[in-house]
Design a protein around this motif. Structure first.
Motif, mmCIF file in Angstrom:
data_model
loop_
_atom_site.group_PDB
_atom_site.id
_atom_site.type_symbol
_atom_site.label_atom_id
_atom_site.label_comp_id
_atom_site.label_asym_id
_atom_site.label_seq_id
_atom_site.Cartn_x
_atom_site.Cartn_y
_atom_site.Cartn_z
ATOM 1 N N PHE A 156 0.813 -1.214 0.000
ATOM 2 C CA PHE A 156 0.000 0.000 0.000
ATOM 3 C C PHE A 156 0.849 1.267 0.000
ATOM 4 C CE2 PHE A 156 -2.433 -3.330 2.165
ATOM 5 C CZ PHE A 156 -3.479 -3.450 1.259
ATOM 6 N N ALA A 157 2.165 1.097 0.144
ATOM 7 C CA ALA A 157 3.033 2.266 0.213
ATOM 8 C C ALA A 157 2.941 3.101 -1.051
ATOM 9 C CB ALA A 157 4.463 1.839 0.456
ATOM 10 N N GLU A 158 2.912 2.485 -2.215
ATOM 11 C CA GLU A 158 2.852 3.226 -3.468
ATOM 12 C C GLU A 158 1.537 3.964 -3.601
ATOM 13 O OE1 GLU A 158 2.981 2.291 -8.185
ATOM 14 O OE2 GLU A 158 4.147 1.040 -6.830
ATOM 15 N N ASP A 159 0.442 3.350 -3.187
ATOM 16 C CA ASP A 159 -0.866 3.995 -3.265
ATOM 17 C C ASP A 159 -0.889 5.281 -2.447
ATOM 18 O OD1 ASP A 159 -1.746 1.994 -4.864
ATOM 19 O OD2 ASP A 159 -2.718 0.864 -3.244
ATOM 20 N N THR A 160 -0.311 5.260 -1.267
ATOM 21 C CA THR A 160 -0.298 6.434 -0.414
ATOM 22 C C THR A 160 0.487 7.562 -1.064
ATOM 23 O OG1 THR A 160 -0.387 5.006 1.508
ATOM 24 C CG2 THR A 160 0.282 7.267 1.885
ATOM 25 N N THR A 161 1.621 7.230 -1.653
ATOM 26 C CA THR A 161 2.456 8.223 -2.305
ATOM 27 C C THR A 161 1.725 8.857 -3.475
ATOM 28 O OG1 THR A 161 4.392 6.958 -1.713
ATOM 29 C CG2 THR A 161 4.671 8.635 -3.402
ATOM 30 N N GLU B 296 -1.327 13.310 -6.043
ATOM 31 C CA GLU B 296 -2.549 13.792 -6.671
ATOM 32 C C GLU B 296 -3.158 14.925 -5.857
ATOM 33 O OE1 GLU B 296 -5.139 10.487 -7.175
ATOM 34 O OE2 GLU B 296 -3.726 9.431 -8.452
ATOM 35 N N SER B 297 -3.122 14.797 -4.556
ATOM 36 C CA SER B 297 -3.688 15.830 -3.699
ATOM 37 C C SER B 297 -2.950 17.139 -3.854
ATOM 38 C CB SER B 297 -3.658 15.396 -2.239
ATOM 39 O OG SER B 297 -4.471 14.281 -2.059
ATOM 40 N N LYS B 298 -1.612 17.078 -3.903
ATOM 41 C CA LYS B 298 -0.837 18.300 -4.058
ATOM 42 C C LYS B 298 -1.123 18.948 -5.392
ATOM 43 C CE LYS B 298 3.049 17.218 -1.075
ATOM 44 N NZ LYS B 298 4.482 16.908 -1.030
ATOM 45 N N THR B 299 -1.211 18.128 -6.458
ATOM 46 C CA THR B 299 -1.478 18.646 -7.786
ATOM 47 C C THR B 299 -2.836 19.329 -7.813
ATOM 48 O OG1 THR B 299 -0.197 16.861 -8.742
ATOM 49 C CG2 THR B 299 -1.688 18.055 -10.215
ATOM 50 N N THR B 300 -3.830 18.711 -7.228
ATOM 51 C CA THR B 300 -5.165 19.279 -7.204
ATOM 52 C C THR B 300 -5.191 20.557 -6.383
ATOM 53 O OG1 THR B 300 -6.074 17.074 -7.379
ATOM 54 C CG2 THR B 300 -7.577 18.802 -6.681
ATOM 55 N N ASP B 301 -4.460 20.558 -5.266
ATOM 56 C CA ASP B 301 -4.428 21.749 -4.426
ATOM 57 C C ASP B 301 -3.842 22.943 -5.166
ATOM 58 O OD1 ASP B 301 -5.590 20.483 -2.309
ATOM 59 O OD2 ASP B 301 -3.688 20.025 -1.300
ATOM 60 N N GLN B 302 -2.815 22.704 -5.988
ATOM 61 C CA GLN B 302 -2.168 23.793 -6.695
ATOM 62 C C GLN B 302 -3.040 24.351 -7.808
ATOM 63 O OE1 GLN B 302 1.415 21.948 -7.968
ATOM 64 N NE2 GLN B 302 2.429 22.145 -5.970
ATOM 65 N N THR C 12 -5.923 14.871 3.681
ATOM 66 C CA THR C 12 -6.658 13.828 4.388
ATOM 67 C C THR C 12 -8.083 13.704 3.850
ATOM 68 O OG1 THR C 12 -5.369 14.319 6.353
ATOM 69 C CG2 THR C 12 -7.367 13.020 6.670
ATOM 70 N N ASP C 13 -8.697 14.863 3.488
ATOM 71 C CA ASP C 13 -10.045 14.823 2.906
ATOM 72 C C ASP C 13 -10.057 14.052 1.593
ATOM 73 O OD1 ASP C 13 -11.040 16.329 4.996
ATOM 74 O OD2 ASP C 13 -10.841 18.238 3.918
ATOM 75 N N TYR C 14 -9.025 14.264 0.771
ATOM 76 C CA TYR C 14 -8.956 13.534 -0.499
ATOM 77 C C TYR C 14 -8.790 12.044 -0.263
ATOM 78 C CZ TYR C 14 -8.648 17.897 -3.024
ATOM 79 O OH TYR C 14 -8.929 19.105 -3.550
ATOM 80 N N GLN C 15 -7.957 11.692 0.714
ATOM 81 C CA GLN C 15 -7.775 10.275 1.019
ATOM 82 C C GLN C 15 -9.078 9.672 1.516
ATOM 83 O OE1 GLN C 15 -4.512 10.327 3.748
ATOM 84 N NE2 GLN C 15 -2.978 10.316 2.118
ATOM 85 N N THR C 16 -9.825 10.400 2.337
ATOM 86 C CA THR C 16 -11.102 9.920 2.844
ATOM 87 C C THR C 16 -12.091 9.726 1.699
ATOM 88 O OG1 THR C 16 -10.726 11.065 4.925
ATOM 89 C CG2 THR C 16 -12.987 10.413 4.443
ATOM 90 N N GLU C 17 -12.118 10.697 0.770
ATOM 91 C CA GLU C 17 -13.017 10.563 -0.384
ATOM 92 C C GLU C 17 -12.652 9.345 -1.214
ATOM 93 O OE1 GLU C 17 -13.197 14.093 -2.750
ATOM 94 O OE2 GLU C 17 -13.717 15.341 -1.026
ATOM 95 N N ALA C 18 -11.360 9.122 -1.441
ATOM 96 C CA ALA C 18 -10.925 7.962 -2.220
ATOM 97 C C ALA C 18 -11.315 6.673 -1.524
ATOM 98 C CB ALA C 18 -9.412 8.014 -2.441
#
Length: 139
Positions: free
Chosen positions: A13-18, A23-29, A39-45
């Motif tokens: 699962f290490a790769e999935d977290t990375t 993706e979260s950083k890209t979306t945030d920018q 954390t919200d993006y991870q929860t949504e996923a």
């Protein structure tokens, strides 16, 4: 760590977290008005994955007829008294459905199916009850 071979002992699962963090950083920018945290993006996923898994499990669920040990499994006993014409119509319906399925149909299953259909059509049930005198007033 460089120079080490990837092996079966690595965290799958290490790769999935990375990738999720990336993706979260890209979306945030790209969306400056989005106030969600990584954390919200991870929860949504996770929620989306759970929802898809649940849908798959429901579609793969074994039908009630094959899950039970007997026709009364999971049911409460309810006495049912029928008028003669209703009993006759029920018998005709049972024969017709057995022909359609080319299989035996349990009378208990038929009765519950008819009850469930009736519960979805309360307006039609109301008409029958009115024919039997419900709603009549004697002023």
């Amino acid at each position: 760590m460089t120079g080490m071979k990837e092996g079966a002992g690595e965290d799958p699962f290490a790769e999935d977290t990375t990738s999720t963090k990336t993706e979260s950083k890209t979306t945030d920018q790209s969306d400056s008005t989005d106030t969600r945290s990584p954390t919200d993006y991870q929860t949504e996923a996770t929620d989306t994955a759970d929802s898809q898994r649940s849908t798959r499990q429901q579609s793969m669920q074994i039908p009630y007829k094959f899950r039970r040990d007997g026709v009364q499994d999971g049911r409460d006993r309810v006495p049912l008294f029928l008028q003669k014409d209703t009993k006759s119509a029920e018998r005709d319906a049972l024969r017709e459905l057995e022909e359609r399925f080319d299989d035996d149909v349990s009378l208990t299953d038929l009765r519950e199916a008819l009850m469930k259909v009736g519960l979805r059509h309360l307006d039609e049930a109301e008409v029958h009850l009115e024919e039997w005198g419900y709603g009549m007033t004697f002023d």
